[in-house]
Design an enzyme around this catalytic site. Structure first.
Site, PDB file in Angstrom:
ATOM      1  N   PRO A   2      17.067   6.694  55.977  1.00  0.00           N
ATOM      2  CA  PRO A   2      18.388   6.890  55.247  1.00  0.00           C
ATOM      3  C   PRO A   2      18.052   7.971  54.141  1.00  0.00           C
ATOM      4  CG  PRO A   2      18.041   4.568  55.742  1.00  0.00           C
ATOM      5  CD  PRO A   2      16.641   5.327  56.008  1.00  0.00           C
ATOM      6  N   GLU A   3      19.192   8.883  53.913  1.00  0.00           N
ATOM      7  CA  GLU A   3      19.199  10.025  53.010  1.00  0.00           C
ATOM      8  C   GLU A   3      20.252   9.730  52.097  1.00  0.00           C
ATOM      9  OE1 GLU A   3      17.791  13.786  54.251  1.00  0.00           O
ATOM     10  OE2 GLU A   3      16.679  12.658  56.008  1.00  0.00           O
ATOM     11  N   LYS A  57      17.554   8.055  46.419  1.00  0.00           N
ATOM     12  CA  LYS A  57      17.618   7.340  47.748  1.00  0.00           C
ATOM     13  C   LYS A  57      17.197   5.832  47.442  1.00  0.00           C
ATOM     14  CE  LYS A  57      14.739  10.158  50.022  1.00  0.00           C
ATOM     15  NZ  LYS A  57      14.018  10.629  51.176  1.00  0.00           N
ATOM     16  N   ARG A 260       5.252  13.421  60.538  1.00  0.00           N
ATOM     17  CA  ARG A 260       6.604  13.877  60.459  1.00  0.00           C
ATOM     18  C   ARG A 260       6.607  15.274  61.175  1.00  0.00           C
ATOM     19  NH1 ARG A 260       7.499  17.896  56.520  1.00  0.00           N
ATOM     20  NH2 ARG A 260       6.016  18.112  54.771  1.00  0.00           N
TER      21      ARG A 260
END
Length: 285
Positions: A2-3, A57, A260
């Site tokens: 979630p950003e 965030k 990532r």
């Protein structure tokens, strides 16, 4: 993960639902997730929730004079349930925290997967949370003008991709939206942040605000339970390795690291140059 757009929409939804609710009890199922000990979570009992806010965030559930702060990490989420889940302590499972709220049911924090990084803090002042204390300017702050963005970029030595996702420089942007912003701005993720000319800085600033503002607007109309899935659907390049670029039709490329990966279009962003996949390059040595 979630950003800013998803966290903003979730915080607004929770604020509407929880403001004025009284905390009856708090149960922490994952001791490792709780990063503070003073005050103890029992101190929340009987307090009234006065607001829910996004800070970078992080989600700040304010129950004056305390702040229950949650960082959702890569796979965490918060949801309001009419009937709380069985909250007996357990070593496994996605349930991390249960906040009982009387007639409203319970607010539950969950985290899927094996990489447990969701973090919970109970503090008297937000500055006591190290991750909040180090935050840079918010990506949608009114005072983050193109001129200020240029100043920030000129002070950095890293690449654009890394600077955009560095919370100490600009708060709220993560791996996915950094890819989307750079693609929209037609800028290479491998460019040095300090090397942008004024026109490129202005373009980056415009697209950063446009991409994030559009995503926030859409997230506000989405059921909170569907926000993470909806985010994946609206990505133009991130997570779409091998698919055609929606602008030029070239194939979307990927560069992978240990934990990532990120995506870009060589035609739109790097002048046709294809960068080696770091993970694959190491295997071929």
């Amino acid at each position: 993960m979630p950003e800013l757009p998803e966290v903003q929409a979730l915080a607004e939804s929770l604020d509407e639902s929880l403001r004025g609710a009284t905390v009856q009890n708090v149960v922490i199922r994952s001791v490792a997730a709780l990063k503070t000990y003073d005050p103890p979570v029992e101190a929340l009992r009987g307090l009234t929730i006065t607001g829910v806010h996004r800070v970078g965030k992080f989600i700040d559930i304010e129950a004056a004079p305390l702040h229950l702060v949650v960082h959702l990490a890569r796979a965490g989420w918060l949801r309001l349930r009419a009937q709380p889940t069985n909250a007996r302590p357990a070593l496994r499972g996605p349930l991390v925290m249960v906040v009982r709220l009387g007639g409203l049911g319970a607010l539950e924090a969950t985290e899927q997967g094996t990489e447990k990084r969701l973090a919970i803090y109970l503090v008297r002042d937000l500055a006591e949370v190290a991750g909040i204390a180090r935050l840079g300017v918010d990506a949608l702050a009114e005072d983050l003008t193109a001129a200020r963005l240029g100043e920030l970029l000129r002070a950095q030595t890293a690449t654009l991709k890394n600077v955009l996702a560095d919370q100490a420089v600009i708060a709220g942007i993560g791996n996915a939206y950094a890819d989307e912003i750079l693609h929209a701005a037609r800028l290479s993720p491998f460019r040095k942040a300090a090397g942008l000319d004024p026109e490129e800085v202005a373009r980056l600033h415009h697209e950063m605000r446009a991409v994030l503002s559009d995503a926030v607007a859409r997230a506000r109309t989405t059921d909170p339970a569907e926000l993470r899935g909806d985010k994946k659907l609206r990505m133009r390049v991130h997570g779409r390795t091998g698919e055609p670029c929606p602008v030029c039709g070239d194939v979307i490329r990927e560069v992978s690291y240990t934990s990532r990966s990120f995506q870009y279009c060589a035609t739109c962003q790097t002048g046709g140059k294809v960068h080696a996949d770091r993970r694959l390059s190491r295997l071929l040595r």
